[in-house]
Each structure stands twice: as C-alpha cells, then as structure tokens.
Write an enzyme that holds these catalytic residues in place. Sequence first.
Site, PDB file in Angstrom:
ATOM      1  N   ARG A   1      39.958  -7.916  17.140  1.00 21.33           N
ATOM      2  CA  ARG A   1      41.208  -8.446  16.581  1.00 21.33           C
ATOM      3  C   ARG A   1      40.994  -8.956  15.154  1.00 21.33           C
ATOM      4  NH1 ARG A   1      44.383 -13.595  17.711  1.00 21.33           N
ATOM      5  NH2 ARG A   1      46.552 -13.028  17.253  1.00 21.33           N
TER       6      ARG A   1
ATOM      7  N   HIS B   1      43.016  -7.555  11.912  1.00 23.02           N
ATOM      8  CA  HIS B   1      43.839  -8.445  11.093  1.00 23.02           C
ATOM      9  C   HIS B   1      43.324  -8.535   9.668  1.00 23.02           C
ATOM     10  CE1 HIS B   1      46.438 -10.792  14.144  1.00 23.02           C
ATOM     11  NE2 HIS B   1      46.083  -9.631  14.672  1.00 23.02           N
TER      12      HIS B   1
ATOM     13  N   ASN C   1      47.599 -15.185  12.759  1.00 24.52           N
ATOM     14  CA  ASN C   1      46.159 -15.443  12.741  1.00 24.52           C
ATOM     15  C   ASN C   1      45.753 -16.764  13.382  1.00 24.52           C
ATOM     16  OD1 ASN C   1      45.602 -13.018  11.420  1.00 24.52           O
ATOM     17  ND2 ASN C   1      45.860 -13.932   9.388  1.00 24.52           N
TER      18      ASN C   1
ATOM     19  N   HIS D   1      43.468  -3.203  23.550  1.00 27.49           N
ATOM     20  CA  HIS D   1      44.056  -4.215  24.432  1.00 27.49           C
ATOM     21  C   HIS D   1      43.431  -4.193  25.822  1.00 27.49           C
ATOM     22  CE1 HIS D   1      48.003  -4.505  21.877  1.00 27.49           C
ATOM     23  NE2 HIS D   1      46.959  -5.064  21.297  1.00 27.49           N
TER      24      HIS D   1
END
Length: 321
Positions: free
Chosen positions: A59, A63, A91, A189
């Site tokens: 992640r 990001h 975030n 995921h």
Amino acid sequence: MKIATFSVLLLLLFIFPVALAQLKFKFYSESCPNAETIVENLVRQQFARDPSITAALTRMHFHDCFVQGCDASLLIDPTTSQLSEKNAGPNFSVRGFELIDEIKTALEAQCPSTVSCSDIVTLATRDAVFLGGGPSYVVPTGRRDGFVSNPEDANEILPPPFISVEGMLSFFGNKGMNVFDSVALLGAHTVGIASCGNFVDRVTNFQGTGLPDPSMDPTLAGRLRNTCAVPGGFAALDQSMPVTPVSFDNLFFGQIRERKGILLIDQLIASDPATSGVVLQYASNNELFKRQFAIAMVKMGAVDVLTGSAGEIRTNCRAFN
C-alpha cells in the site's frame, strides 16, 4: 532470494521499454553491493514479527508511486510550518515507516548517501510480497528522492474505494497500465484489510436506499454490519482469509466472483464486462495472477521516477536534505 526464471523473462519482455529506459538492474552492484541483501534481511525479520507488513508496504508503494511518481514523497514527515502527504486523508492509515527507517539506517552505515529512499520502498515491497507467498521478481533500481510532498496532491490523485471501473482503468491507464495490470494490482487486496469507513455504506445504506448493496452476499453484509457496529472496526479484503489476511494468492478473485468483495471497486471488477474476464482468468490460474502482478509492480515502480542528477539521495527518509 531465488528469482523465478519466468519472472525474469517476462519482465524483460514486457516492461523493458518502460522501466529500463531510466532505471537499471543491479544499479548498486558497485556503489553498495550488499544493498539488496540488507533490505531483504531486515524485511525478513519484520515479516517474522508481523506478516501484515506485506500489505502495509504494498500500500505504501502504491500511494507513493501514483502521487508525483515513485520518489519517496510519502515518507516525508510534516513540520510545524509545512504539511506533507502523510496528512492526506488516504494516507492516514499507511504504515511501515519504521521499517523503512531501520533499513535506511543500516544502509547509511555501510554506504552513506548512496541508496535512495524510493529504491528502499521498492525493494522492501518486492521482498515482502515474496515472503507473503507472492511472486519473486527482479526490480530495476536507480530512483532518486523528490523535493515535494503536499497533502493536496495525494487527496486529489489517489482514487477512493468507490471509484467506478471506468475511472479505475483510466487512473491506471494514465500511468501506462493495461487492464491486466490494473486488475492484478487490485489483487493485492488478497493481503489487505479495510476500515469500516471505506465500506460501511455498502452494508447499511447503499446509495441512500437505507438497504445493503444488493451486489454483496447478504450473509457477508450481515457479518460486516456487526463488525462496523464496533468503533474502529475493520475487515479482511479477502474473505477467504477473514482472520489472518496475510497469504498472497488468487483466492481474492474467487471471493469477489461470489459477491464477497468488501470495497465497491473490488466487487465491480467482478461484474463489469471490461474486467470480469480478467478476474475469471486470475481466479482460475494462480500462477497467471502472480506473473501479471509481478509485471504490474515493476511497471508501477517505474512511474515518473527521478534518475540521474534529478532529485536527491536523502540521508533521512523522513526529511529533505
């Protein structure tokens, strides 16, 4: 780390024009020959303590790369006079920064001002994915760290969990990703969790109807309502592993085909004609999913990178030099 032959061949075949134009394999072979080993060893230690580091670093990498490119701008701490990407809403729950600090400290001790923070994030994510059961793959290095970190950029660019399939494909497509890459990246995921704020409307009041989302399995919706009745609740994004979502595999795709997607976008890709065929392929073939995920990760790691004399090599990943 043993690198699978198929990964090397496919990466060279499919992402050579994208990644190797500015980056190179074994970039630190002379300047810091033990760099990748140091990263791998520290990631292994952290994984032994907390296997969820795979999801955390994946992640973080996502990001960081999709906001101004893979330049470690997400790692910058805010100051009393200047906010940073860490202050952006998407975030708030990003974690894993302490591991990046630990790796940076070890690298600075052996090779001062040599290995960039952006390369550390890329390498650490690669190693964590492999340890979690994902593919082994090589990544080119040579990224440099950026000079800008603003919360507005992250708030504006990072997609919400209720993005449409068309919007999702456009988002990834703007960075050189095709539909196979896009769906594969969402497959991360399989090792993730989501806070209730990202999906509670699907189980309580979908689109203002006062009812759950009809596309969600009703048993799952009921279970998630109970989960979200507790403040701070969260759920595994892969409902085949609802307690310990740390195994990297293709079970996630089978779950969303059974209407057990947690995030709206996860459920949508299983039914939208633009993506449902790819979901079926990945659900039916774990090796295909892992192979494409590796390709997509290398593509993502090459998004808008700084190389050569651009940017800097931070000595502290949390602050500009």
